[in-house]
Design an enzyme around this catalytic site. Structure first.
Site, PDB file in Angstrom:
ATOM      1  N   HIS A  10     -32.616  11.110 -53.081  1.00 36.38           N
ATOM      2  CA  HIS A  10     -32.497  12.165 -52.070  1.00 36.38           C
ATOM      3  C   HIS A  10     -31.255  12.044 -51.191  1.00 36.38           C
ATOM      4  CE1 HIS A  10     -37.030  13.469 -51.917  1.00 36.38           C
ATOM      5  NE2 HIS A  10     -36.538  13.455 -53.146  1.00 36.38           N
ATOM      6  N   ASN A  11     -30.836  10.824 -50.900  1.00 36.75           N
ATOM      7  CA  ASN A  11     -29.754  10.625 -49.917  1.00 36.75           C
ATOM      8  C   ASN A  11     -28.431  10.222 -50.551  1.00 36.75           C
ATOM      9  OD1 ASN A  11     -32.430   8.921 -48.526  1.00 36.75           O
ATOM     10  ND2 ASN A  11     -31.785  10.893 -47.695  1.00 36.75           N
ATOM     11  N   ARG A  31     -27.765  18.647 -47.959  1.00 32.07           N
ATOM     12  CA  ARG A  31     -28.098  17.794 -46.804  1.00 32.07           C
ATOM     13  C   ARG A  31     -27.139  16.605 -46.702  1.00 32.07           C
ATOM     14  NH1 ARG A  31     -34.375  18.596 -48.561  1.00 32.07           N
ATOM     15  NH2 ARG A  31     -34.577  20.680 -47.662  1.00 32.07           N
ATOM     16  N   ASP A  85     -23.393 -12.101 -45.361  1.00 33.90           N
ATOM     17  CA  ASP A  85     -23.023 -13.160 -44.419  1.00 33.90           C
ATOM     18  C   ASP A  85     -23.751 -14.436 -44.838  1.00 33.90           C
ATOM     19  OD1 ASP A  85     -25.647 -12.905 -43.517  1.00 33.90           O
ATOM     20  OD2 ASP A  85     -25.118 -12.532 -41.428  1.00 33.90           O
ATOM     21  N   HIS A  86     -23.728 -15.444 -43.977  1.00 27.40           N
ATOM     22  CA  HIS A  86     -24.373 -16.722 -44.308  1.00 27.40           C
ATOM     23  C   HIS A  86     -25.878 -16.562 -44.489  1.00 27.40           C
ATOM     24  CE1 HIS A  86     -24.232 -16.113 -40.000  1.00 27.40           C
ATOM     25  NE2 HIS A  86     -25.291 -16.898 -39.863  1.00 27.40           N
ATOM     26  N   CYS A  93     -27.701  -9.441 -45.179  1.00 26.85           N
ATOM     27  CA  CYS A  93     -27.602 -10.367 -44.050  1.00 26.85           C
ATOM     28  C   CYS A  93     -29.026 -10.835 -43.760  1.00 26.85           C
ATOM     29  CB  CYS A  93     -26.907  -9.733 -42.842  1.00 26.85           C
ATOM     30  SG  CYS A  93     -27.757  -8.349 -42.066  1.00 26.85           S
ATOM     31  N   GLY A  94     -29.274 -11.416 -42.611  1.00 27.51           N
ATOM     32  CA  GLY A  94     -30.609 -11.923 -42.340  1.00 27.51           C
ATOM     33  C   GLY A  94     -31.655 -10.831 -42.379  1.00 27.51           C
ATOM     34  N   THR A  95     -31.333  -9.721 -41.733  1.00 25.10           N
ATOM     35  CA  THR A  95     -32.274  -8.597 -41.659  1.00 25.10           C
ATOM     36  C   THR A  95     -31.862  -7.397 -42.501  1.00 25.10           C
ATOM     37  OG1 THR A  95     -31.054  -7.719 -39.787  1.00 25.10           O
ATOM     38  CG2 THR A  95     -32.924  -9.189 -39.282  1.00 25.10           C
ATOM     39  N   GLY A 138     -27.581  -5.431 -39.389  1.00 24.10           N
ATOM     40  CA  GLY A 138     -26.214  -5.458 -38.872  1.00 24.10           C
ATOM     41  C   GLY A 138     -25.177  -5.116 -39.924  1.00 24.10           C
ATOM     42  N   ARG A 186     -34.011 -12.606 -44.799  1.00 25.82           N
ATOM     43  CA  ARG A 186     -35.069 -13.258 -44.031  1.00 25.82           C
ATOM     44  C   ARG A 186     -36.304 -12.368 -43.912  1.00 25.82           C
ATOM     45  NH1 ARG A 186     -30.572 -15.104 -39.562  1.00 25.82           N
ATOM     46  NH2 ARG A 186     -29.605 -16.719 -40.843  1.00 25.82           N
ATOM     47  N   ARG A 232     -31.033  20.726 -53.670  1.00 32.08           N
ATOM     48  CA  ARG A 232     -31.145  20.938 -52.227  1.00 32.08           C
ATOM     49  C   ARG A 232     -30.721  19.699 -51.445  1.00 32.08           C
ATOM     50  NH1 ARG A 232     -36.182  19.472 -53.951  1.00 32.08           N
ATOM     51  NH2 ARG A 232     -37.465  18.172 -52.595  1.00 32.08           N
ATOM     52  N   HIS A 233     -30.801  18.546 -52.082  1.00 35.98           N
ATOM     53  CA  HIS A 233     -30.426  17.306 -51.388  1.00 35.98           C
ATOM     54  C   HIS A 233     -28.902  17.209 -51.217  1.00 35.98           C
ATOM     55  CE1 HIS A 233     -34.555  16.125 -51.729  1.00 35.98           C
ATOM     56  NE2 HIS A 233     -34.510  16.281 -53.048  1.00 35.98           N
TER      57      HIS A 233
HETATM   58  C1  RB5 Z   1     -27.098 -13.960 -38.392  1.00 37.92           C
HETATM   59  O1  RB5 Z   1     -27.782 -14.962 -37.695  1.00 37.92           O
HETATM   60  C2  RB5 Z   1     -27.885 -12.657 -38.315  1.00 37.92           C
HETATM   61  O2  RB5 Z   1     -27.759 -12.112 -37.045  1.00 37.92           O
HETATM   62  C3  RB5 Z   1     -27.389 -11.702 -39.369  1.00 37.92           C
HETATM   63  O3  RB5 Z   1     -27.564 -12.277 -40.635  1.00 37.92           O
HETATM   64  C4  RB5 Z   1     -28.096 -10.353 -39.447  1.00 37.92           C
HETATM   65  O4  RB5 Z   1     -29.477 -10.511 -39.491  1.00 37.92           O
HETATM   66  C5  RB5 Z   1     -27.664  -9.350 -38.468  1.00 37.92           C
HETATM   67  O5  RB5 Z   1     -28.070  -8.179 -38.498  1.00 37.92           O
END
Ligand code: RB5
Length: 149
Positions: A98-99, A136, A8-9, A65-67, A70, A109, A132-133
């Site tokens: 493993h996964n 699972r 995303d942005h 994405c930022g984190t 999402g 971010r 074994r993985h």
């Molecule tokens: C966008 O502001 C932010 O919510 C998105 O990039 C992300 O971090 C969502 O999980």
């Protein structure tokens, strides 16, 4: 290796850095967007990367994405997609080994570009250990089919 890449942005700048890094290594990159810093909705790009894998157009995917949260949740709604949010290299290696994770999710971010590129390299070069993985990971597929585990 063919890699699907999307953000995303919030992840746009890091996506550009990763795309150039992968192309410099001669990897085939399918960039599903976004293509600017204008605000967009992350599920669309998690979905696009996941579909590129389930359609057989890409071997592995990277979403940002930022984190990283999402967009990984969106990708993980697609049967057959195992997206792992990683902020350090050990988790990236284990997620593959493993996964059998097929999508790496990064938070632009959360971590810097240097660490992100190390995580990407380790994720792409690590093979699934099987054994074994595999059993699972098969159980995860059972859950997707609505079966008991
Ligand atoms: C966008 O502001 C932010 O919510 C998105 O990039 C992300 O971090 C969502 O999980």
């Amino acid at each position: 290796m063919r890699v699907a890449l999307g953000s995303d942005h919030g992840g746009y700048e890091l996506k550009e850095t990763i795309r150039k890094h992968l192309e410099a290594q001669g990897l085939k990159v399918q960039d599903v967007g976004t293509y600017s810093s204008d605000a967009v909705d992350y599920p669309k790009y998690g979905f696009a990367v996941g579909c590129a894998i389930t359609k057989g157009e890409a071997d592995l995917g990277i979403v940002i994405c930022g984190t990283g949260q999402g967009i990984s949740m969106a990708a993980n709604k697609i049967p057959g997609i195992r997206a792992a949010v990683c902020s350090e290299t050990f988790s990236a290696r284990m997620a593959r080994e493993h996964n059998n994770a097929n999508v790496l999710s990064l938070g632009a971010r959360v971590i810097g570009a240097g660490l992100a590129l190390d995580i990407v390299d380790i994720f792409l070069k690590t093979e699934f250990a099987g054994g074994r993985h595999a059993h699972r990971v098969d159980l995860i597929s059972n859950i997707e089919r609505g079966e008991n585990v």
